[in-house]
Design a protein around this motif. Structure first.
Motif, PDB file in Angstrom:
ATOM      1  N   PRO A  35       0.824  -1.216   0.000  1.00  0.00           N
ATOM      2  CA  PRO A  35       0.000   0.000   0.000  1.00  0.00           C
ATOM      3  C   PRO A  35       0.859   1.268   0.000  1.00  0.00           C
ATOM      4  O   PRO A  35       1.930   1.299   0.612  1.00  0.00           O
ATOM      5  CB  PRO A  35      -0.793  -0.097   1.311  1.00  0.00           C
ATOM      6  CG  PRO A  35      -0.685  -1.510   1.752  1.00  0.00           C
ATOM      7  CD  PRO A  35       0.592  -2.044   1.180  1.00  0.00           C
ATOM      8  N   PRO A  36       0.404   2.310  -0.674  1.00  0.00           N
ATOM      9  CA  PRO A  36       1.177   3.547  -0.737  1.00  0.00           C
ATOM     10  C   PRO A  36       1.428   4.151   0.645  1.00  0.00           C
ATOM     11  O   PRO A  36       2.451   4.801   0.863  1.00  0.00           O
ATOM     12  CB  PRO A  36       0.337   4.478  -1.608  1.00  0.00           C
ATOM     13  CG  PRO A  36      -1.001   3.858  -1.701  1.00  0.00           C
ATOM     14  CD  PRO A  36      -0.846   2.401  -1.429  1.00  0.00           C
ATOM     15  N   GLU A  37       0.517   3.929   1.585  1.00  0.00           N
ATOM     16  CA  GLU A  37       0.710   4.457   2.938  1.00  0.00           C
ATOM     17  C   GLU A  37       1.964   3.872   3.586  1.00  0.00           C
ATOM     18  O   GLU A  37       2.700   4.581   4.272  1.00  0.00           O
ATOM     19  CB  GLU A  37      -0.520   4.157   3.819  1.00  0.00           C
ATOM     20  CG  GLU A  37      -1.784   4.830   3.360  1.00  0.00           C
ATOM     21  CD  GLU A  37      -2.547   4.061   2.271  1.00  0.00           C
ATOM     22  OE1 GLU A  37      -3.597   4.574   1.841  1.00  0.00           O
ATOM     23  OE2 GLU A  37      -2.112   2.972   1.854  1.00  0.00           O
ATOM     24  N   GLU A  38       2.213   2.595   3.344  1.00  0.00           N
ATOM     25  CA  GLU A  38       3.414   1.964   3.897  1.00  0.00           C
ATOM     26  C   GLU A  38       4.666   2.474   3.199  1.00  0.00           C
ATOM     27  O   GLU A  38       5.703   2.675   3.835  1.00  0.00           O
ATOM     28  CB  GLU A  38       3.308   0.444   3.803  1.00  0.00           C
ATOM     29  CG  GLU A  38       2.277  -0.119   4.759  1.00  0.00           C
ATOM     30  CD  GLU A  38       2.209  -1.633   4.734  1.00  0.00           C
ATOM     31  OE1 GLU A  38       3.250  -2.294   4.519  1.00  0.00           O
ATOM     32  OE2 GLU A  38       1.096  -2.165   4.934  1.00  0.00           O
ATOM     33  N   LEU A  39       4.577   2.691   1.903  1.00  0.00           N
ATOM     34  CA  LEU A  39       5.710   3.266   1.177  1.00  0.00           C
ATOM     35  C   LEU A  39       6.034   4.657   1.727  1.00  0.00           C
ATOM     36  O   LEU A  39       7.205   5.001   1.925  1.00  0.00           O
ATOM     37  CB  LEU A  39       5.407   3.352  -0.319  1.00  0.00           C
ATOM     38  CG  LEU A  39       5.346   2.030  -1.074  1.00  0.00           C
ATOM     39  CD1 LEU A  39       4.807   2.245  -2.480  1.00  0.00           C
ATOM     40  CD2 LEU A  39       6.710   1.374  -1.119  1.00  0.00           C
ATOM     41  N   ARG A  70      14.355   8.743  -2.438  1.00  0.00           N
ATOM     42  CA  ARG A  70      14.030   9.117  -3.834  1.00  0.00           C
ATOM     43  C   ARG A  70      13.433   7.927  -4.575  1.00  0.00           C
ATOM     44  O   ARG A  70      12.478   8.079  -5.341  1.00  0.00           O
ATOM     45  CB  ARG A  70      15.273   9.599  -4.558  1.00  0.00           C
ATOM     46  CG  ARG A  70      15.610  11.033  -4.331  1.00  0.00           C
ATOM     47  CD  ARG A  70      16.779  11.484  -5.199  1.00  0.00           C
ATOM     48  NE  ARG A  70      17.064  12.884  -4.947  1.00  0.00           N
ATOM     49  CZ  ARG A  70      18.260  13.355  -4.600  1.00  0.00           C
ATOM     50  NH1 ARG A  70      19.292  12.538  -4.500  1.00  0.00           N
ATOM     51  NH2 ARG A  70      18.420  14.631  -4.371  1.00  0.00           N
ATOM     52  N   GLY A  71      14.023   6.763  -4.385  1.00  0.00           N
ATOM     53  CA  GLY A  71      13.508   5.564  -5.049  1.00  0.00           C
ATOM     54  C   GLY A  71      12.088   5.230  -4.620  1.00  0.00           C
ATOM     55  O   GLY A  71      11.242   4.876  -5.444  1.00  0.00           O
ATOM     56  N   ARG A  75       8.610   5.483  -6.838  1.00  0.00           N
ATOM     57  CA  ARG A  75       7.657   4.371  -6.905  1.00  0.00           C
ATOM     58  C   ARG A  75       6.239   4.864  -6.599  1.00  0.00           C
ATOM     59  O   ARG A  75       5.284   4.428  -7.231  1.00  0.00           O
ATOM     60  CB  ARG A  75       8.071   3.279  -5.925  1.00  0.00           C
ATOM     61  CG  ARG A  75       7.222   2.047  -6.005  1.00  0.00           C
ATOM     62  CD  ARG A  75       7.818   0.921  -5.212  1.00  0.00           C
ATOM     63  NE  ARG A  75       6.837  -0.105  -4.963  1.00  0.00           N
ATOM     64  CZ  ARG A  75       6.989  -1.094  -4.110  1.00  0.00           C
ATOM     65  NH1 ARG A  75       8.119  -1.194  -3.433  1.00  0.00           N
ATOM     66  NH2 ARG A  75       6.040  -1.975  -3.938  1.00  0.00           N
ATOM     67  N   LEU A  76       6.102   5.779  -5.642  1.00  0.00           N
ATOM     68  CA  LEU A  76       4.785   6.351  -5.338  1.00  0.00           C
ATOM     69  C   LEU A  76       4.269   7.174  -6.508  1.00  0.00           C
ATOM     70  O   LEU A  76       3.080   7.150  -6.812  1.00  0.00           O
ATOM     71  CB  LEU A  76       4.865   7.252  -4.102  1.00  0.00           C
ATOM     72  CG  LEU A  76       4.767   6.586  -2.758  1.00  0.00           C
ATOM     73  CD1 LEU A  76       5.026   7.600  -1.652  1.00  0.00           C
ATOM     74  CD2 LEU A  76       3.416   5.938  -2.567  1.00  0.00           C
ATOM     75  N   PHE A  87       5.024  12.875   2.342  1.00  0.00           N
ATOM     76  CA  PHE A  87       6.097  12.199   1.626  1.00  0.00           C
ATOM     77  C   PHE A  87       5.814  12.144   0.140  1.00  0.00           C
ATOM     78  O   PHE A  87       4.700  11.874  -0.300  1.00  0.00           O
ATOM     79  CB  PHE A  87       6.316  10.776   2.154  1.00  0.00           C
ATOM     80  CG  PHE A  87       7.486  10.115   1.492  1.00  0.00           C
ATOM     81  CD1 PHE A  87       8.773  10.444   1.876  1.00  0.00           C
ATOM     82  CD2 PHE A  87       7.311   9.222   0.460  1.00  0.00           C
ATOM     83  CE1 PHE A  87       9.864   9.881   1.239  1.00  0.00           C
ATOM     84  CE2 PHE A  87       8.398   8.645  -0.183  1.00  0.00           C
ATOM     85  CZ  PHE A  87       9.672   8.980   0.215  1.00  0.00           C
ATOM     86  N   GLY A  88       6.855  12.397  -0.631  1.00  0.00           N
ATOM     87  CA  GLY A  88       6.808  12.314  -2.077  1.00  0.00           C
ATOM     88  C   GLY A  88       8.080  12.930  -2.629  1.00  0.00           C
ATOM     89  O   GLY A  88       8.989  13.315  -1.875  1.00  0.00           O
TER      90      GLY A  88
END
Length: 130
Positions: A35-39, A70-71, A75-76, A87-88
């Motif tokens: 999930p994006p939240e974990e990322l 950054r990686g 991915r997000l 975050f982003g």
């Protein structure tokens, strides 16, 4: 907790919390269905570790954590605000600027800052570039 410890200048505790979080989350983000939240959380913890490394004068560690963040941000593919991490890609570059300043790399800080458009982030995050 890592941010709270950092505000209190307890860097060892902040580092331990962030490293523990990274160790727990890193295997989970390997899954394509993560999930994006974990990322976002994993990326944010790498930014915490980058700041700590910069304050310790550890250039290699700082750049390694910024590169990992950054990686994850790539991915997000977008700026997000999961769990107030903001975050982003934009926030990673703001941290790249602030850690470069912390390390005394004024040229790098200015170079990165010129490419950052933080207008979509909170005023708090935008102030890092002011």
């Amino acid at each position: 907790m890592a941010h709270a410890f950092m505000r209190q200048q307890h860097m060892e505790q902040a580092e331990q919390v962030a490293k523990s979080a990274v160790a727990v989350m890193a295997p989970r983000v390997e899954a394509i269905t993560c999930p994006p939240e974990e990322l976002s959380l994993l990326g944010a913890m790498n930014l915490v570790l980058a700041v700590i490394s910069a304050r310790e004068g550890n250039r290699a560690g700082t750049h390694a954590h910024i590169d990992r963040a950054r990686g994850i941000a790539a991915r997000l593919g977008e700026d997000r605000n999961d769990f107030d991490t903001e975050f982003g890609l934009t926030n990673v570059e703001i941290h790249a600027v602030s850690t470069a300043v912390e390390l005394g790399d004024a040229g790098l800080a200015l170079e990165v800052a010129q490419e950052v458009d933080a207008s979509a982030l909170s005023p708090e995050r935008q102030s890092f570039l002011a």
